[in-house]
Design an enzyme around this catalytic site. Structure first.
Site, PDB file in Angstrom:
ATOM      1  N   ASP A  36       0.991  -1.254   0.102  1.00  0.00           N
ATOM      2  CA  ASP A  36       0.011   0.031  -0.091  1.00  0.00           C
ATOM      3  C   ASP A  36       0.846   1.354  -0.078  1.00  0.00           C
ATOM      4  O   ASP A  36       1.685   1.479   0.887  1.00  0.00           O
ATOM      5  CB  ASP A  36      -0.812  -0.043   1.326  1.00  0.00           C
ATOM      6  CG  ASP A  36      -1.976  -0.982   1.294  1.00  0.00           C
ATOM      7  OD1 ASP A  36      -2.656  -0.772   0.181  1.00  0.00           O
ATOM      8  OD2 ASP A  36      -2.127  -1.659   2.073  1.00  0.00           O
ATOM      9  N   HIS A  67      -0.824  -1.181  -4.513  1.00  0.00           N
ATOM     10  CA  HIS A  67      -2.008  -0.423  -4.678  1.00  0.00           C
ATOM     11  C   HIS A  67      -1.491   1.132  -4.400  1.00  0.00           C
ATOM     12  O   HIS A  67      -1.336   1.549  -3.295  1.00  0.00           O
ATOM     13  CB  HIS A  67      -2.711  -0.798  -3.620  1.00  0.00           C
ATOM     14  CG  HIS A  67      -3.899  -0.144  -3.107  1.00  0.00           C
ATOM     15  ND1 HIS A  67      -4.853  -0.538  -1.809  1.00  0.00           N
ATOM     16  CD2 HIS A  67      -4.722   0.764  -3.820  1.00  0.00           C
ATOM     17  CE1 HIS A  67      -5.890   0.518  -2.041  1.00  0.00           C
ATOM     18  NE2 HIS A  67      -5.779   1.108  -3.306  1.00  0.00           N
TER      19      HIS A  67
HETATM   20  C1  DX5 Z   1      -6.388   0.507   3.382  1.00  0.00           C
HETATM   21  C2  DX5 Z   1      -5.408  -0.356   2.641  1.00  0.00           C
HETATM   22  C3  DX5 Z   1      -5.403  -1.838   3.044  1.00  0.00           C
HETATM   23  C4  DX5 Z   1      -5.132  -2.256   4.259  1.00  0.00           C
HETATM   24  C5  DX5 Z   1      -6.173  -3.522   4.579  1.00  0.00           C
HETATM   25  O1  DX5 Z   1      -6.067   1.802   2.896  1.00  0.00           O
HETATM   26  O2  DX5 Z   1      -5.342  -0.223   1.196  1.00  0.00           O
HETATM   27  O3  DX5 Z   1      -4.675  -2.630   2.008  1.00  0.00           O
HETATM   28  O4  DX5 Z   1      -3.716  -2.492   4.495  1.00  0.00           O
HETATM   29  O5  DX5 Z   1      -6.106  -3.540   5.812  1.00  0.00           O
HETATM   30  P1  DX5 Z   1      -6.783  -4.352   6.797  1.00  0.00           P
HETATM   31  O6  DX5 Z   1      -6.998  -5.799   6.278  1.00  0.00           O
HETATM   32  O7  DX5 Z   1      -6.330  -4.384   8.137  1.00  0.00           O
HETATM   33  O8  DX5 Z   1      -8.107  -3.865   6.641  1.00  0.00           O
HETATM   34 ZN    ZN Z   2      -4.420  -1.842  -0.421  1.00  0.00          ZN
END
Ligand code: DX5
Ligand code: ZN
Length: 224
Positions: A36, A67
């Site tokens: 991320d 991402h």
């Molecule tokens: C949120 C990110 C996610 C995050 C998901 O902005 O894009 O990839 O890491 O985290 P969890 O699984 O903890 O909701």
């Molecule tokens: Zn993400």
């Protein structure tokens, strides 16, 4: 039907022990690393940049699913490729010339994904669904790990699956945010192919077996 693709989110890793956590994922049943990138503008949070992606790439034995939660992502496509991205997702809400950006990602040798925020209807992807490899459906408002799952993501997932089937697209559906064993099971019923999980994996006592149990879900659900 195959088992779901599991992509643990590095955002919830221990950055002081990054190599250890990367090797944990290497040794698990995870398929991809979800990485991320947050710029503090598109989302309120800042995560990390190229040096950290390169460090992950150095040790990772699986694909890097990057991402981008950044404005003007088209400015950095080659840099993300050079840092080690295999799949690059940009946000629909961050791209004026989305079609051009998708093709720039592909021309740089990566799979192209589009992420959509919880308020963005899947119908807006109708004209590009055959051009992309992945849709990243946000199950939370992007910016932080460990948030509560937004329930209407299930129906968005089902609508998106119908659109993909109707257009005979090979695009995968990834759901990101709020994934745990319960939401994951319902998401698989709604047509999800890829499950991103950050907090659920890294806060568990045994992340390797948590990943395995997510990976195993389809055997009892999609195949049923
Ligand atoms: C949120 C990110 C996610 C995050 C998901 O902005 O894009 O990839 O890491 O985290 P969890 O699984 O903890 O909701
Ligand atoms: Zn993400």
């Amino acid at each position: 039907m195959q088992n779901p693709i599991i992509a643990p989110s590095i955002l919830s890793a221990d950055f002081a022990n990054l190599q250890r956590d990367v090797e944990m994922i290497n040794s698990s049943k995870a398929d991809w690393f979800h990485v991320d990138i947050m710029d503090g503008v598109f989302v309120p949070n800042i995560s990390f940049g190229f040096p950290v992606i390169k460090a992950i790439k150095k040790h990772a034995t699986k694909l890097l699913d990057v991402h981008l939660m950044i404005v003007q992502p088209e400015r950095y496509i080659k840099e993300f490729k050079d840092a080690g991205a295999d799949i690059l997702s940009v946000h629909y809400e961050a791209c004026t010339h989305l079609h051009r950006t998708i093709y720039a990602i592909k021309e740089n040798g990566m799979k192209a994904g589009i992420a959509i925020n919880p308020h963005t209807p899947v119908m807006l992807l109708k004209e590009v669904i055959k051009d992309i490899d992945l849709v990243c459906l946000m199950g939370v408002n992007p910016g932080y790990g460990g948030q509560k799952f937004i329930e209407n993501t299930y129906s968005k997932c089902a609508d998106l699956k119908n659109m993909i089937l109707a257009q005979n697209s090979s695009c995968l559906i990834e759901v990101d945010g709020g994934v745990n064993e319960i939401t994951a099971q319902k998401l698989l019923h709604s047509g999800a192919d890829v499950l991103v999980a950050g907090n659920y994996v890294f806060s568990s006592k045994d992340p390797v077996s948590t990943i395995a149990s997510l990976n195993n879900l389809s055997a009892h659900t999609v195949n049923a």
